[in-house]
Design a protein around this motif. Structure first.
Motif, PDB file in Angstrom:
ATOM      1  N   ALA A   1       0.816  -1.221   0.000  1.00  0.00           N
ATOM      2  CA  ALA A   1       0.000   0.000   0.000  1.00  0.00           C
ATOM      3  C   ALA A   1       0.848   1.269   0.000  1.00  0.00           C
ATOM      4  O   ALA A   1       0.368   2.333  -0.388  1.00  0.00           O
ATOM      5  N   GLY A   2       2.088   1.160   0.437  1.00  0.00           N
ATOM      6  CA  GLY A   2       2.968   2.331   0.433  1.00  0.00           C
ATOM      7  C   GLY A   2       2.483   3.432   1.367  1.00  0.00           C
ATOM      8  O   GLY A   2       2.528   4.609   1.023  1.00  0.00           O
ATOM      9  N   ILE A   3       2.041   3.065   2.527  1.00  0.00           N
ATOM     10  CA  ILE A   3       1.484   4.021   3.486  1.00  0.00           C
ATOM     11  C   ILE A   3       2.599   4.817   4.147  1.00  0.00           C
ATOM     12  O   ILE A   3       3.605   4.260   4.586  1.00  0.00           O
ATOM     13  N   ASN A   4       2.398   6.142   4.226  1.00  0.00           N
ATOM     14  CA  ASN A   4       3.331   7.025   4.922  1.00  0.00           C
ATOM     15  C   ASN A   4       2.805   7.298   6.320  1.00  0.00           C
ATOM     16  O   ASN A   4       1.603   7.213   6.573  1.00  0.00           O
ATOM     17  N   SER A   5       3.699   7.678   7.214  1.00  0.00           N
ATOM     18  CA  SER A   5       3.305   7.939   8.602  1.00  0.00           C
ATOM     19  C   SER A   5       2.388   9.154   8.739  1.00  0.00           C
ATOM     20  O   SER A   5       1.783   9.361   9.787  1.00  0.00           O
ATOM     21  N   THR A   6       2.254   9.938   7.683  1.00  0.00           N
ATOM     22  CA  THR A   6       1.381  11.121   7.709  1.00  0.00           C
ATOM     23  C   THR A   6       0.022  10.861   7.040  1.00  0.00           C
ATOM     24  O   THR A   6      -0.812  11.763   6.988  1.00  0.00           O
ATOM     25  N   ASP A   7      -0.208   9.661   6.556  1.00  0.00           N
ATOM     26  CA  ASP A   7      -1.440   9.338   5.829  1.00  0.00           C
ATOM     27  C   ASP A   7      -2.626   9.097   6.762  1.00  0.00           C
ATOM     28  O   ASP A   7      -2.499   8.429   7.783  1.00  0.00           O
ATOM     29  N   VAL A   8      -3.767   9.658   6.363  1.00  0.00           N
ATOM     30  CA  VAL A   8      -5.045   9.335   6.989  1.00  0.00           C
ATOM     31  C   VAL A   8      -5.687   8.301   6.070  1.00  0.00           C
ATOM     32  O   VAL A   8      -5.874   8.547   4.883  1.00  0.00           O
ATOM     33  N   ILE A   9      -6.023   7.148   6.615  1.00  0.00           N
ATOM     34  CA  ILE A   9      -6.448   6.001   5.815  1.00  0.00           C
ATOM     35  C   ILE A   9      -7.936   5.757   5.994  1.00  0.00           C
ATOM     36  O   ILE A   9      -8.440   5.745   7.120  1.00  0.00           O
ATOM     37  N   LEU A  10      -8.640   5.555   4.884  1.00  0.00           N
ATOM     38  CA  LEU A  10     -10.054   5.181   4.901  1.00  0.00           C
ATOM     39  C   LEU A  10     -10.138   3.675   4.690  1.00  0.00           C
ATOM     40  O   LEU A  10      -9.676   3.156   3.671  1.00  0.00           O
ATOM     41  N   GLU A  11     -10.719   2.982   5.653  1.00  0.00           N
ATOM     42  CA  GLU A  11     -10.894   1.534   5.547  1.00  0.00           C
ATOM     43  C   GLU A  11     -12.385   1.232   5.473  1.00  0.00           C
ATOM     44  O   GLU A  11     -13.157   1.599   6.359  1.00  0.00           O
ATOM     45  N   ILE A  12     -12.785   0.564   4.407  1.00  0.00           N
ATOM     46  CA  ILE A  12     -14.173   0.178   4.216  1.00  0.00           C
ATOM     47  C   ILE A  12     -14.337  -1.271   4.671  1.00  0.00           C
ATOM     48  O   ILE A  12     -13.658  -2.160   4.173  1.00  0.00           O
ATOM     49  N   GLY A  13     -15.241  -1.498   5.605  1.00  0.00           N
ATOM     50  CA  GLY A  13     -15.494  -2.853   6.090  1.00  0.00           C
ATOM     51  C   GLY A  13     -14.353  -3.406   6.912  1.00  0.00           C
ATOM     52  O   GLY A  13     -13.775  -4.429   6.550  1.00  0.00           O
ATOM     53  N   PRO A  14     -14.017  -2.789   8.035  1.00  0.00           N
ATOM     54  CA  PRO A  14     -12.875  -3.248   8.831  1.00  0.00           C
ATOM     55  C   PRO A  14     -13.084  -4.573   9.550  1.00  0.00           C
ATOM     56  O   PRO A  14     -12.110  -5.183   9.996  1.00  0.00           O
ATOM     57  N   GLY A  15     -14.309  -5.023   9.651  1.00  0.00           N
ATOM     58  CA  GLY A  15     -14.559  -6.294  10.336  1.00  0.00           C
ATOM     59  C   GLY A  15     -14.078  -6.252  11.769  1.00  0.00           C
ATOM     60  O   GLY A  15     -14.384  -5.330  12.515  1.00  0.00           O
ATOM     61  N   THR A  16     -13.276  -7.238  12.165  1.00  0.00           N
ATOM     62  CA  THR A  16     -12.789  -7.315  13.548  1.00  0.00           C
ATOM     63  C   THR A  16     -11.505  -6.521  13.776  1.00  0.00           C
ATOM     64  O   THR A  16     -11.024  -6.450  14.888  1.00  0.00           O
ATOM     65  N   GLY A  17     -10.936  -5.957  12.719  1.00  0.00           N
ATOM     66  CA  GLY A  17      -9.797  -5.060  12.883  1.00  0.00           C
ATOM     67  C   GLY A  17      -8.424  -5.653  12.673  1.00  0.00           C
ATOM     68  O   GLY A  17      -7.428  -5.047  13.064  1.00  0.00           O
TER      69      GLY A  17
END
Length: 114
Positions: free
Chosen positions: A51-67
């Motif tokens: 996903a290439g996530i940076n420490s400054t990213d706000v992430i939208l998760e659809i359907g997180p389930g149990t996490g």
């Protein structure tokens, strides 16, 4: 019967054997509603890496389930906004992350079906 084909019996729909419901941690999941649980930690790590996530990213998760993925997203990014249809999963997420260092960086919203 010798030499004949063995017919596999299909479980009847609606019965316990044919149910498309599955359990994890005491929670019943409905595959017919698109609920699938991401349990493989190697797959979770692979998703996070790709996903290439940076420490400054706000992430939208659809359907997180149990996490299971949510936890790793919180470790990788700045915060997570999780949107869930199932109120049971919302409660599970809140329970799972309550009192953890991640709790103030997770916002869980319930999305009502139209």
């Amino acid at each position: 019967m010798a030499g004949g084909k063995i017919r596999k019996e299909k479980p009847s729909r609606g019965g316990a054997a044919g149910s498309s419901n599955h359990y994890q941690g005491g929670i019943q999941f409905h595959k017919s509603k698109g609920q699938h649980i991401l349990k493989n930690p190697l797959l979770v790590d692979s998703i996070i890496q790709k996903a290439g996530i940076n420490s400054t990213d706000v992430i939208l998760e659809i359907g997180p389930g149990t996490g299971n993925l949510t936890k790793k997203l919180l470790e990788a990014g700045k915060s997570v906004v999780a949107v869930e249809l199932d109120p049971r999963m919302v409660l599970e997420l809140q329970r799972r992350f309550q009192g953890t260092p991640h709790s103030n960086r997770l916002k869980v919203s319930i999305c009502f079906k139209f």
